[in-house]
Design an enzyme around this catalytic site. Structure first.
Site, PDB file in Angstrom:
ATOM      1  N   GLY A 182     -45.955   9.764  -5.160  1.00 41.44           N
ATOM      2  CA  GLY A 182     -44.642  10.192  -5.641  1.00 41.44           C
ATOM      3  C   GLY A 182     -44.552  11.671  -5.979  1.00 41.44           C
ATOM      4  O   GLY A 182     -43.592  12.104  -6.610  1.00 41.44           O
TER       5      GLY A 182
ATOM      6  N   ASN B   6     -43.404  -0.302  -0.074  1.00 46.87           N
ATOM      7  CA  ASN B   6     -43.489  -0.739  -1.467  1.00 46.87           C
ATOM      8  C   ASN B   6     -42.259  -0.212  -2.213  1.00 46.87           C
ATOM      9  O   ASN B   6     -42.179   0.970  -2.515  1.00 46.87           O
ATOM     10  CB  ASN B   6     -44.796  -0.170  -2.061  1.00 46.87           C
TER      11      ASN B   6
ATOM     12  N   GLU C 177     -55.036   5.290  -2.216  1.00 49.61           N
ATOM     13  CA  GLU C 177     -53.903   6.046  -2.734  1.00 49.61           C
ATOM     14  C   GLU C 177     -54.390   6.982  -3.829  1.00 49.61           C
ATOM     15  O   GLU C 177     -54.544   6.549  -4.987  1.00 49.61           O
ATOM     16  CB  GLU C 177     -52.841   5.101  -3.296  1.00 49.61           C
TER      17      GLU C 177
ATOM     18  N   HIS D   5     -52.395  -1.686  -7.775  1.00 48.96           N
ATOM     19  CA  HIS D   5     -51.714  -0.406  -7.557  1.00 48.96           C
ATOM     20  C   HIS D   5     -51.971   0.483  -8.768  1.00 48.96           C
ATOM     21  O   HIS D   5     -52.066  -0.011  -9.896  1.00 48.96           O
ATOM     22  CB  HIS D   5     -50.208  -0.644  -7.367  1.00 48.96           C
TER      23      HIS D   5
ATOM     24  N   SER E  73     -47.164   9.803  -0.883  1.00 53.45           N
ATOM     25  CA  SER E  73     -46.242  10.792  -0.313  1.00 53.45           C
ATOM     26  C   SER E  73     -46.259  10.842   1.215  1.00 53.45           C
ATOM     27  O   SER E  73     -46.121  11.915   1.810  1.00 53.45           O
ATOM     28  CB  SER E  73     -46.505  12.180  -0.905  1.00 53.45           C
TER      29      SER E  73
ATOM     30  N   GLU F 268     -50.123   2.222 -10.462  1.00 57.54           N
ATOM     31  CA  GLU F 268     -49.117   2.071 -11.525  1.00 57.54           C
ATOM     32  C   GLU F 268     -49.417   0.836 -12.376  1.00 57.54           C
ATOM     33  O   GLU F 268     -49.145   0.813 -13.574  1.00 57.54           O
ATOM     34  CB  GLU F 268     -47.709   2.030 -10.899  1.00 57.54           C
TER      35      GLU F 268
ATOM     36  N   LYS G 245     -41.364  -0.880  -5.174  1.00 54.79           N
ATOM     37  CA  LYS G 245     -41.613  -0.744  -6.618  1.00 54.79           C
ATOM     38  C   LYS G 245     -40.454  -1.365  -7.403  1.00 54.79           C
ATOM     39  O   LYS G 245     -39.918  -2.377  -6.989  1.00 54.79           O
ATOM     40  CB  LYS G 245     -41.864   0.727  -6.974  1.00 54.79           C
TER      41      LYS G 245
HETATM   42  P1  PGA Z   1     -45.086   7.269  -2.536  1.00 51.27           P
HETATM   43  O1  PGA Z   1     -45.742   5.946  -3.161  1.00 51.27           O
HETATM   44  O2  PGA Z   1     -45.018   7.069  -1.042  1.00 51.27           O
HETATM   45  O3  PGA Z   1     -43.749   7.371  -3.169  1.00 51.27           O
HETATM   46  O4  PGA Z   1     -45.991   8.405  -2.894  1.00 51.27           O
HETATM   47  C1  PGA Z   1     -46.792   5.281  -2.510  1.00 51.27           C
HETATM   48  C2  PGA Z   1     -47.238   4.105  -3.320  1.00 51.27           C
HETATM   49  O5  PGA Z   1     -47.296   4.213  -4.548  1.00 51.27           O
HETATM   50  O6  PGA Z   1     -47.534   3.024  -2.769  1.00 51.27           O
END
Ligand code: PGA
Length: 250
Positions: A170, A12, A164, A96, A209, A98, A14
């Site tokens: 992140g 992803n 998640e 997601h 992460s 976000e 983003k």
């Molecule tokens: P990350 O993001 O691996 O940077 O923690 C995962 C995601 O949001 O899909």
């Protein structure tokens, strides 16, 4: 990892990537494609065409990051599921954290998007996960169970669910193998009670992460069928190390 479900690792990106980065990352993904593991790339909309061209003829799958609830029309800034399919997408990420946080998306909205995605021939990757406060209060399983029951449509061929934990995205922190095992078992049990969902066939991804250094441990957990990768998906070598871990976990 169950042998009946082929693992999936989805990168992803983003809101990251310009044309040159997209072409380079897609070329690396293509080179490393492995027949033991499905690999998907989820670039921003501006790079769908670039990445589609770069992965053409390979097994790498193209995946959107979101879609609208409408199929066309006067919705400035939105992207319709049939447009993603037309661009070559086979999958789309929905719900997601976000999107849920930045755009106030509810599970009911995620479900409506999933219905339109399925109608367009896309397999939804529905994201769920608890906040740190919800976990600390002992509510993680209930929160995720409710998100699932409200977000998953009655019929979703090819459904993928990504767990998640919001606090792991992140941040460099991951859920423990014990907590991931408990959550993924719970999610499969929840899916099993839903009509129209083949719980045993549904791939359950872990995200938050995931890095080359922790991927093997996470993918070895029962009921984990791969990962949704953010930051590490922007580094070609890291992403491929993670894909290799998923392939080897089968
Ligand atoms: P990350 O993001 O691996 O940077 O923690 C995962 C995601 O949001 O899909």
């Amino acid at each position: 990892m169950a042998t009946t479900r082929r693992p999936l690792v989805a990168g992803n990106w983003k809101m990251n990537g310009l044309r040159a980065d997209g072409a380079a990352l897609a070329a690396a993904a293509r080179k490393g494609a492995d027949d033991r593991c499905d690999v998907a790339l989820c670039p921003p909309a501006t790079l769908l065409t670039t990445v589609a061209a770069a992965i053409e003829g390979s097994s790498v799958l193209l995946c959107g990051q979101d879609c609208a609830t409408e199929t066309h029309g006067a919705h400035t800034g939105d992207i319709a599921a049939p447009m993603l399919a037309d661009a070559g997408c086979r999958l789309v990420i929905l719900g997601h954290s976000e999107r849920r946080h930045d755009h106030g998306e509810s599970s009911a909205l995620v479900r409506a998007k999933a219905e339109v995605a399925v109608a367009a021939g896309l397999a939804p990757i529905i994201c769920v996960g608890e906040t740190e406060a919800e976990r600390n209060a002992g509510g993680a399983l209930a929160v995720v169970g409710q998100q699932l029951s409200e977000s998953v449509p009655d019929s979703a061929p090819g459904l993928v669910v990504a767990y998640e934990p919001v606090w792991a995205i992140g941040t460099g922190r991951t859920a423990s193998a014990h907590d991931v095992a408990e959550m993924h078992r719970h999610m499969r049990d929840c899916l099993d009670t839903m009509t129209g969902v083949d719980a045993l066939a549904t791939r359950l991804l872990y995200g938050g992460s995931v890095k080359p250094g922790n991927a093997a441990e996470l993918f070895a957990v029962a009921d984990v069928d791969g990962g949704l990768i953010g930051g590490a998906a922007l580094k070609a070598n890291d992403f491929w190390a993670i894909c290799q871990s998923a392939a080897e976990a089968v």
